[in-house]
Design an enzyme around this catalytic site. Structure first.
Site, mmCIF file in Angstrom:
data_model
loop_
_atom_site.group_PDB
_atom_site.id
_atom_site.type_symbol
_atom_site.label_atom_id
_atom_site.label_comp_id
_atom_site.label_asym_id
_atom_site.label_seq_id
_atom_site.Cartn_x
_atom_site.Cartn_y
_atom_site.Cartn_z
ATOM 1 N N GLU A 1 0.744 -1.428 -0.526
ATOM 2 C CA GLU A 1 0.332 0.035 0.304
ATOM 3 C C GLU A 1 0.674 1.605 -0.330
ATOM 4 O O GLU A 1 0.671 2.439 1.203
ATOM 5 C CB GLU A 1 -0.932 -0.354 2.135
ATOM 6 C CG GLU A 1 -2.054 -1.330 1.147
ATOM 7 C CD GLU A 1 -2.982 -1.379 2.140
ATOM 8 O OE1 GLU A 1 -2.614 -0.343 3.257
ATOM 9 O OE2 GLU A 1 -4.254 -1.761 1.644
ATOM 10 N N ASP B 1 -8.095 -8.679 3.407
ATOM 11 C CA ASP B 1 -8.643 -7.452 4.807
ATOM 12 C C ASP B 1 -9.675 -7.758 5.944
ATOM 13 O O ASP B 1 -10.088 -6.947 5.533
ATOM 14 C CB ASP B 1 -8.106 -6.153 3.742
ATOM 15 C CG ASP B 1 -7.712 -4.748 5.323
ATOM 16 O OD1 ASP B 1 -7.121 -5.184 6.312
ATOM 17 O OD2 ASP B 1 -7.866 -3.844 4.492
ATOM 18 N N GLU C 1 -12.485 -2.360 11.888
ATOM 19 C CA GLU C 1 -12.480 -1.755 10.818
ATOM 20 C C GLU C 1 -13.417 -2.054 10.046
ATOM 21 O O GLU C 1 -14.514 -1.139 9.257
ATOM 22 C CB GLU C 1 -11.190 -1.532 9.883
ATOM 23 C CG GLU C 1 -11.244 -1.043 8.823
ATOM 24 C CD GLU C 1 -9.947 -1.431 8.512
ATOM 25 O OE1 GLU C 1 -9.009 -1.668 8.562
ATOM 26 O OE2 GLU C 1 -9.659 -0.574 6.936
HETATM 27 C C1 GCU Z 1 -6.504 -1.785 5.816
HETATM 28 C C2 GCU Z 1 -6.589 -0.595 6.321
HETATM 29 C C3 GCU Z 1 -4.827 0.345 6.134
HETATM 30 C C4 GCU Z 1 -4.187 -0.489 7.130
HETATM 31 C C5 GCU Z 1 -3.643 -1.486 6.226
HETATM 32 C C6 GCU Z 1 -2.649 -2.357 6.957
HETATM 33 O O1 GCU Z 1 -5.859 -1.734 4.453
HETATM 34 O O2 GCU Z 1 -7.058 0.170 6.120
HETATM 35 O O3 GCU Z 1 -5.298 1.133 7.134
HETATM 36 O O4 GCU Z 1 -3.202 -0.051 7.018
HETATM 37 O O5 GCU Z 1 -4.848 -2.553 6.380
HETATM 38 O O6 GCU Z 1 -3.343 -3.723 7.414
HETATM 39 O O7 GCU Z 1 -1.496 -2.425 7.126
#
Ligand code: GCU
Length: 724
Positions: A307, A381, A409
């Site tokens: 990400e 996720d 979440e």
């Molecule tokens: C999810 C979450 C993010 C987090 C990511 C992770 O995508 O929405 O906020 O950073 O998981 O586990 O790194």
């Protein structure tokens, strides 16, 4: 006040309470460690067995913490805290180590470094309660177990407890930023007041440590996986060290999340290439600095090439090369590196659910001994329901650590009541090689973690914390149970979600059977209700963009295909679901990543568990489900079942009004009301959308959505918590 006067007062108080007065209001700050005055009969049973605390003469911060908690607990229940002494006397609680005079060797058998034994016995001719352990850490855990026993059983029976943890690493992961924002936090700001640290120490730090120690949680990663370089600068190391000093007496080690490119961003090196000697030297020196400040520092948690985070791939190095470089920096100090497997590529068009497996399995056997790969429970996720992550059982030469998300979440934040014990347990109990263990022990995920499946190293569980500055710590009272069950399962993954729900309810609300039965029944049904009204039959990732609040199955315009709900449900005129069967059958092939016996189940819709049907299969709307209903009708039925289940929880909770204090009862009732409204919204918006795609009539008797699809699409949610 003299003991007996206090006892008399507490007897009077408790008599009034049981004669019908409403319990006094509580704000939830005390969590499950409430220690309120015991009813007279229970106090009378306990008092003769808790007259004093006999402890080893050699003292230590952990021993002091154990004694402090026993005094707080018994003092709260009886009105007077038992004094500490070094003389064995009748009715004492004796904290015994193997060197204790008169101790029986058998008490300590098999307890290892963390286990405990609690029993009523005779010592030096006196009747006493012994809490025995090989270490002061074991005494700390034993003391909490003794207190839990009384809190759940009302001192009915003489204590007789013995336990050792199954997993060595029992960790919370805080996704807390240095400005006190909590990523995916729904309980206020971060409890870590970085600005005030290291000089000002909040009482919350100690109470947080007590709560964790009561569960056996023994480590905390203080900062967000999306880490800033600043956490490794001298001022922040001093702040982390101050927290470590508060947590240490409760057996909790501090760990830090680190950003891959830290030395580069701090302008200490010209690159972050793990094979560059200057980079490795910087991490070694930084580790030395950390250990000088925090001698028992646990190690690093790393989110790399995930990400948008930097990582070794930026330099064409593998995850193993990156992890090993860091591991060698902390190895001389006994530290570990937890390297996350939550990765999916920006440019690969393959199914996101299969990418972590594709990237990590070729690296099996290449990681240094002190690297542990941290894997989320499922391959996407933290959805309300996912199949187990295919990496479990697929990396026999690499220790894997489970990552659960305690903060909700994707399950209604801290507004919706969803007990995650059943979800954690479902993952932990999944048989990775069904049929193969027949007659023997099943190849469960727990056995990957405890190292018995592939004869590897025992690891543990990490839980993304749901803790914040809200007075009740977790946003809602029931969300405290998710912190609780995580800790209890990390200690013993086979403890049972229902048993844990019952002991939590007894400690948190009341031991009255009616309360324990009703609260635990609500909890046990709650997660399935959320699955039903949000993502039934294996649907996933259909939540609102970014904040993940509410339904948005229509979203199709985000930059990456795998950020869009339409990518996951793939609904069209003919059918719905993600075909993850073999390539030859037109699927993405991710079902085939599981061991053959499990893969075979998932390849065929007829043998796929129905609650994962649309995770693995794209099926016609007319497909006949196990109820006999066509798929479309079944989907609508599930949405309705979810809404109905929330209405049932509301009724159950209402029935408890006389037994629960007004403050906590009202707060929970308000949240259940919102949950019911939002469950209806999920149902209506989802049905309106899918109906716009398939053009089918609603099943007979089903209610039409309250509003038009455009109305649902137009909803906006500015400033959602936990996001950004
Ligand atoms: C999810 C979450 C993010 C987090 C990511 C992770 O995508 O929405 O906020 O950073 O998981 O586990 O790194």
């Amino acid at each position: 006040m003299r003991f007996f006067t206090r006892l008399l007062l507490s007897v009077l108080f408790c008599t009034c309470a049981s004669a019908g007065a409403a319990p006094a209001s509580e704000d939830g700050y005390d969590l499950w460690l409430r220690y309120r005055a015991l009813p007279a009969a229970e106090a009378a049973r306990l008092a003769p067995h808790a007259r004093a605390i006999v402890a080893p003469a050699t003292t230590s911060p952990m021993l002091d913490a154990a004694i402090g908690e026993l005094q707080r607990g018994v003092g709260g229940w009886l009105g007077t805290a038992p004094a500490r002494t070094d003389e064995v006397r009748a009715g004492a609680i004796v904290l015994a180590m193997p060197a204790t005079r008169g101790a029986t060797a058998a008490w300590f058998d098999g307890l290892g470094q963390e286990g405990y034994r609690v029993l009523r016995t005779r010592l030096e001719g006196q009747s006493v309660t012994v809490i025995a352990a090989n270490t002061d850490r074991g005494l700390l855990y034993g003391s909490f177990a003794y207190l839990r026993g009384i809190a759940t059983d009302g001192a009915q029976k003489a204590p007789d407890l013995r336990s050792t943890p199954r997993l060595p690493l029992r960790l919370l992961n805080h996704w807390d930023d240095l400005n006190r924002h909590v990523e995916r936090g729904y309980a206020g700001a971060s409890i870590w007041h970085w600005w005030n640290l290291p000089d000002i120490l909040d009482q919350r730090y100690t109470d947080y440590a007590r709560a964790n120690a009561s569960l056996g949680i023994n480590g905390a990663v203080l900062n967000n996986v999306n880490a800033k370089p600043d956490i490794l600068t001298a001022p922040f190391i001093a702040k982390a060290a101050a927290l470590a000093n508060v947590l240490r007496p409760y057996g909790i080690k501090v760990y830090l999340s680190v950003r891959w490119s830290t030395p580069l961003e701090l302008k200490a090196t010209a690159t972050a290439d793990p094979l560059d000697p200057a980079v490795a030297a910087w991490w070694r020196a930084k580790s030395d600095e950390l250990y000088a400040a925090i001698p028992d520092f646990g190690g690093f948690l790393v989110k790399a090439n995930s990400e948008g985070q930097p990582g070794p791939h930026d330099y064409h190095r593998s995850h193993a090369e990156g992890a090993n470089m860091l591991a060698r920096a902390v190895a001389p100090h006994g530290g570990i590196v937890m390297w996350r497997a939550f990765v999916y590529s920006e440019d690969k068009p393959t199914d996101r659910a299969r990418q972590a497996f594709d990237q990590f399995t070729p690296l099996d056997g290449q990681f240094d001994k002190n690297v542990i790969v941290q894997v989320k429970n499922g391959p996407i996720d933290f959805q309300p329901r996912e199949p187990v992550h295919p990496l479990f059982g697929a990396m026999p030469r690499t220790p894997l650590l489970m990552e659960f998300q305690i903060t909700k979440e994707y399950l209604g934040f801290s507004t919706h009541l969803a007990y995650l014990g059943t979800m954690f347990e479902e993952t932990l109990r999944t048989d990775l090689r069904p049929g193969i263990g027949a007659g023997g022990q099943a190849a469960t995920v727990t056995r990957v973690l405890d190292g018995t499946l592939d004869h590897g190293q025992a690891t543990g569980m990490a839980g993304v914390a749901n803790i914040g500055t809200d007075r009740n710590w977790s946003g809602s009272h029931f969300d405290q149970a998710n912190w609780y069950v995580f800790g209890r399962l990390a200690w013993n993954p086979e403890a049972g979600a229902e048993a844990i729900a019952r002991e939590w309810a007894a400690q948190t609300f009341s031991r009255a059977p009616r309360v324990v039965d009703t609260v635990s029944a609500m909890m046990m049904a709650s997660r399935e209700a959320v699955v039903d009204y949000m993502t039934p039959l294996g649907l996933h990732h259909v939540m609102g963009t970014g904040h993940h609040h509410g339904p948005a199955p229509w979203v199709d315009n985000l930059a990456r295909p795998d950020w869009n709900p339409v990518y996951y449900h793939r609904a069209d005129k003919a059918g719905i679901g993600f075909d993850r069967t073999a390539h030859g059958k037109g699927g993405s092939g991710s079902a085939g990543q599981y061991a053959p016996a499990l893969a075979r189940l998932y390849e065929d819709p007829a043998s796929t568990p129905e609650n994962l049907l649309l995770w693995f299969h794209h099926l016609p709307w007319t497909y006949t489900t196990r109820s006999g209903r066509p798929l479309w009708d079944e989907l609508v039925h599930r949405y309705d079942a979810g809404v109905t289940a929330v209405a049932a929880m509301q009724k159950q909770w209402d029935s408890l009004a006389p037994y629960i204090d007004p403050q906590r009862h009202a707060d929970t009732a308000q949240r259940l009301k919102v949950q019911h409204r939002e469950a209806l919204w999920w149902r209506d918006a989802s049905i309106a959308y899918f109906q716009s795609i398939n053009g089918l009539p609603l099943p007979a008797g089903a209610r039409a959505p309250a509003q038009s699809l455009d109305d649902y699409k137009a909803l906006k949610f500015p400033y959602p918590p936990g996001n950004g």
